[in-house]
Write a protein that holds these residues in place. Structure first.
Motif, short mmCIF file in Angstrom:
data_model
loop_
_atom_site.label_atom_id
_atom_site.label_comp_id
_atom_site.label_asym_id
_atom_site.label_seq_id
_atom_site.Cartn_x
_atom_site.Cartn_y
_atom_site.Cartn_z
N LEU A 2 0.82 -1.20 0.00
CA LEU A 2 0.00 0.00 0.00
C LEU A 2 0.85 1.25 0.00
O LEU A 2 0.40 2.32 -0.40
CB LEU A 2 -0.92 0.01 1.22
CG LEU A 2 -2.08 -0.99 1.15
CD1 LEU A 2 -2.88 -0.97 2.44
CD2 LEU A 2 -2.98 -0.69 -0.02
N SER B 4 -5.89 2.08 -3.91
CA SER B 4 -5.16 3.33 -3.69
C SER B 4 -4.91 3.99 -5.02
O SER B 4 -4.65 3.31 -6.03
CB SER B 4 -3.83 3.04 -2.98
OG SER B 4 -3.02 4.19 -3.00
N ASP B 6 -2.37 5.30 -5.85
CA ASP B 6 -0.97 5.04 -6.23
C ASP B 6 -0.90 4.06 -7.39
O ASP B 6 0.08 4.05 -8.16
CB ASP B 6 -0.21 4.44 -5.04
CG ASP B 6 0.02 5.48 -3.95
OD1 ASP B 6 -0.35 6.67 -4.17
OD2 ASP B 6 0.55 5.13 -2.88
N THR B 21 -1.91 9.82 -7.36
CA THR B 21 -1.73 10.54 -6.09
C THR B 21 -0.93 11.81 -6.31
O THR B 21 -1.32 12.91 -5.88
CB THR B 21 -1.02 9.63 -5.09
OG1 THR B 21 -1.77 8.43 -4.93
CG2 THR B 21 -0.84 10.33 -3.76
N GLU B 102 -9.65 11.28 -7.38
CA GLU B 102 -9.36 10.55 -6.15
C GLU B 102 -8.61 11.48 -5.21
O GLU B 102 -7.59 12.05 -5.61
CB GLU B 102 -8.47 9.34 -6.44
CG GLU B 102 -9.16 8.19 -7.14
CD GLU B 102 -10.09 7.42 -6.22
OE1 GLU B 102 -9.84 7.42 -4.99
OE2 GLU B 102 -11.09 6.88 -6.71
N ALA B 106 -6.44 9.65 0.15
CA ALA B 106 -6.91 8.27 0.15
C ALA B 106 -5.76 7.29 -0.10
O ALA B 106 -5.94 6.07 -0.10
CB ALA B 106 -7.98 8.09 -0.91
N SER B 107 -4.57 7.87 -0.35
CA SER B 107 -3.37 7.05 -0.54
C SER B 107 -2.60 6.98 0.76
O SER B 107 -2.36 8.00 1.41
CB SER B 107 -2.50 7.68 -1.64
OG SER B 107 -1.18 7.22 -1.55
N LEU B 108 -2.26 5.79 1.16
CA LEU B 108 -1.48 5.62 2.38
C LEU B 108 -0.11 6.28 2.24
O LEU B 108 0.47 6.74 3.23
CB LEU B 108 -1.32 4.13 2.70
CG LEU B 108 -0.66 3.79 4.03
CD1 LEU B 108 -1.43 4.40 5.19
CD2 LEU B 108 -0.53 2.28 4.21
N SER B 109 0.38 6.39 1.00
CA SER B 109 1.66 7.07 0.78
C SER B 109 1.56 8.54 1.18
O SER B 109 2.48 9.11 1.81
CB SER B 109 2.06 6.98 -0.70
OG SER B 109 2.17 5.64 -1.08
N PHE B 166 -5.49 7.72 6.57
CA PHE B 166 -5.64 6.88 5.37
C PHE B 166 -6.92 6.05 5.46
O PHE B 166 -7.70 5.97 4.50
CB PHE B 166 -4.42 5.96 5.22
CG PHE B 166 -4.64 4.82 4.27
CD1 PHE B 166 -4.76 5.04 2.89
CD2 PHE B 166 -4.76 3.50 4.72
CE1 PHE B 166 -4.97 3.98 2.03
CE2 PHE B 166 -4.99 2.46 3.86
CZ PHE B 166 -5.08 2.70 2.50
N MET B 170 -9.73 6.65 2.78
CA MET B 170 -9.87 5.54 1.82
C MET B 170 -11.22 4.85 2.00
O MET B 170 -11.92 4.54 1.02
CB MET B 170 -8.72 4.53 2.03
CG MET B 170 -8.66 3.40 1.06
SD MET B 170 -9.64 1.99 1.63
CE MET B 170 -8.64 1.45 3.01
#
Lengths: 264, 227
Positions: A2, B4, B6, B21, B102, B106-109, B166, B170
């Motif tokens: 992720l 994601s 990403d 992202t 998006e 919503a991206s964990l990055s 996140f 998300m």
């Protein structure tokens, strides 16, 4: 997986860039504008406070001036009132003096008029008396008034007292034995001759007489020398009569009044 | 369905790539910066000002007040970092209503990147205020035995920040996407409104937690005492 570490790094850089950009284009301008507004408001408040202070000072000044003005006005009013009162008193005194002067003048004028009227009346009475006397003498005694007057004058000279005679004699001496005979009517030669003889006899001297006619008197004859006068005129008769009546009125007014009242 | 953004890659060269992202973040940055510049280039210092200026002044002064309420009496050095955290996360949350877009959070990055930024900013601000020795000493408070626990706490709360944001962002996007595919139109709209609310709340929570961590690091108390 992720988490993509390249993306994490890129997002970190993106976030730091965003922090810098927002500092430059958002926070700093907004805070500067707020500070400027606060300074402006503070300065306006200070200005308002200063204006309020000035307004308070102006109000105090105005009140003080108003009070001073009222005091001055009251003082001026008092001064004006006092001055007006003084002026009123002065004008009143002036008017009173003028009124008194006018009254005095009126009184004098009245007296003068009375005297004038009295003189006129006296002359009229003299004239009337002489007219009546002349007619009476003519009708009753067939004698002229002027001749009678000359005769009486001659008689009076003969009866002149010694004191008066010596006094007039001195005047004759000063006038070098010349004298003036003034009559209200023209003397005839016989009458002039009678008077000449009577004067010469009275003063035991040869007196040089000068005869003149005067309309000052109604009737009578005057002999004058150096201020001395011997007169037999109707004026002197009337004066003596007036004096005699006045003396009688002054001494016995109630008696006369009673006599008038009892007369029918 | 991608979990994601990403995973949506527009361009890649080796490990370097431009995914959704990063691209959506740039778009969001562009909107924020250009919008701010358009509004702030004609600011009024008088009592008459535009609605947009009023909006920005309310946002900035509210952020300033919130930072002060947390305990940072002089919020100016922290306003840029903390305020940008809130504005970025809140703006990203609001973009969930846009179709074909998006939110980067919503991206964990992205959330990890933000959490790392907080993780790095906390000691920097702490050292600025207390010095290196003073800041490091705070990890040994109240006793030296607490050092490992303080370090674990420091790492875990950074991880919690990233995962919390996140997960919320998300999940909101995922729920809306699922509901749109299986239910009529009304219910996704209600959930979208709820998602907007939770997004703003998450932005506020992220902002407040970061402020609290920085406040703890800049004060003399232990940073581990607030978790």
């Amino acid at each position: 997986m992720l988490i993509d570490w390249f993306t994490v790094l890129a997002q970190t850089v993106n976030f730091l860039i965003l922090v810098w950009l927002l500092k430059r284009y958002l926070y700093q301008p907004i805070l500067d504008a707020i500070d400027a507004r606060e300074q402006r408001i503070a300065s306006e408040l200070a200005d308002a406070a200063e204006k309020q202070q000035l307004a308070g000072q102006a109000r105090d000044d105005y009140q003080q001036k108003n009070s001073e003005f009222e005091q001055q006005r009251d003082a001026l009013l008092r001064q004006a009132t006092a001055a007006a009162e003084t002026e009123r008193q002065r004008l009143l005194a002036q008017v009173r003096t003028a009124a008194e002067d006018l009254a005095r003048k009126n009184q004098l004028s009245v007296k003068r008029e009375q005297h004038l009227q009295s003189q006129k009346l006296s002359r009229l009475v003299q004239t009337q008396v002489m007219t009546i006397t002349r007619k009476t003498l003519t009708v009753l005694a067939n004698q002229a008034l002027e001749s009678a007057i000359v005769a009486v004058f001659v008689k009076q000279l003969g009866q002149l007292q010694d004191e008066a005679k010596s006094s007039f004699k001195q005047s004759l001496f000063k006038a070098k034995n010349s004298a003036l005979v003034r009559s209200a009517f023209a003397l005839q030669d016989t009458e002039q001759s009678m008077i000449q003889q009577a004067v010469n006899h009275c003063f035991s001297a040869q007196v040089q007489l000068r005869f003149v006619t005067s309309d000052q008197s109604i009737a009578g004859i005057e002999l004058s020398a150096e201020g001395q006068l011997i007169a037999w005129t109707i004026e002197s008769c009337l004066d003596a009569l007036e004096k005699h009546i006045a003396d009688r009125l002054a001494s016995s007014a109630p008696v006369s009044l009673t006599a008038q009242e009892t007369t029918p | 369905m991608e979990l994601s953004p990403d995973q949506i890659i527009f361009w890649q060269l080796g490990i370097a790539k431009i995914n959704a992202t990063i691209a959506y973040t740039w778009a969001l940055m562009l909107i924020l910066v250009v919008g701010s510049h358009l509004i702030t280039r004609r600011l009024s210092a008088t009592m008459q000002r535009s609605r947009w200026q009023n909006l920005l002044e309310i946002i900035v002064t509210s952020l300033e007040q919130q930072i002060r309420d947390v305990g940072l009496q002089n919020p100016m050095p922290y306003l840029g970092f903390l305020g940008t955290l809130f504005i970025f996360v809140a703006a990203a949350s609001l973009t969930t209503i846009l179709p074909f877009y998006e939110p980067p959070t919503a991206s964990l990055s992205t959330t990890a990147a933000l959490a790392i930024c907080v993780f790095i900013a906390v000691p920097i601000f702490g050292v600025q205020q207390q010095g290196v020795a003073g800041y490091l000493k705070s990890y040994t408070q109240p006793t030296l035995l607490m050092l490992p626990f303080n370090l674990i706490s420091e790492l875990s709360r950074t991880l919690a920040l990233a995962i919390r944001l996140f997960g919320n962002m998300m999940s909101g996007s995922m729920i809306i996407a699922i509901l749109v595919s299986i239910t009529p139109f009304i219910f996704p709209i209600v959930m979208t409104l709820l998602g907007l609310l939770t997004g703003i709340v998450q932005a506020y929570i992220f902002f407040i937690l970061a402020a609290v961590y920085i406040a703890a690091a800049t004060s003399s108390s232990s940073p581990a005492s607030i978790n």
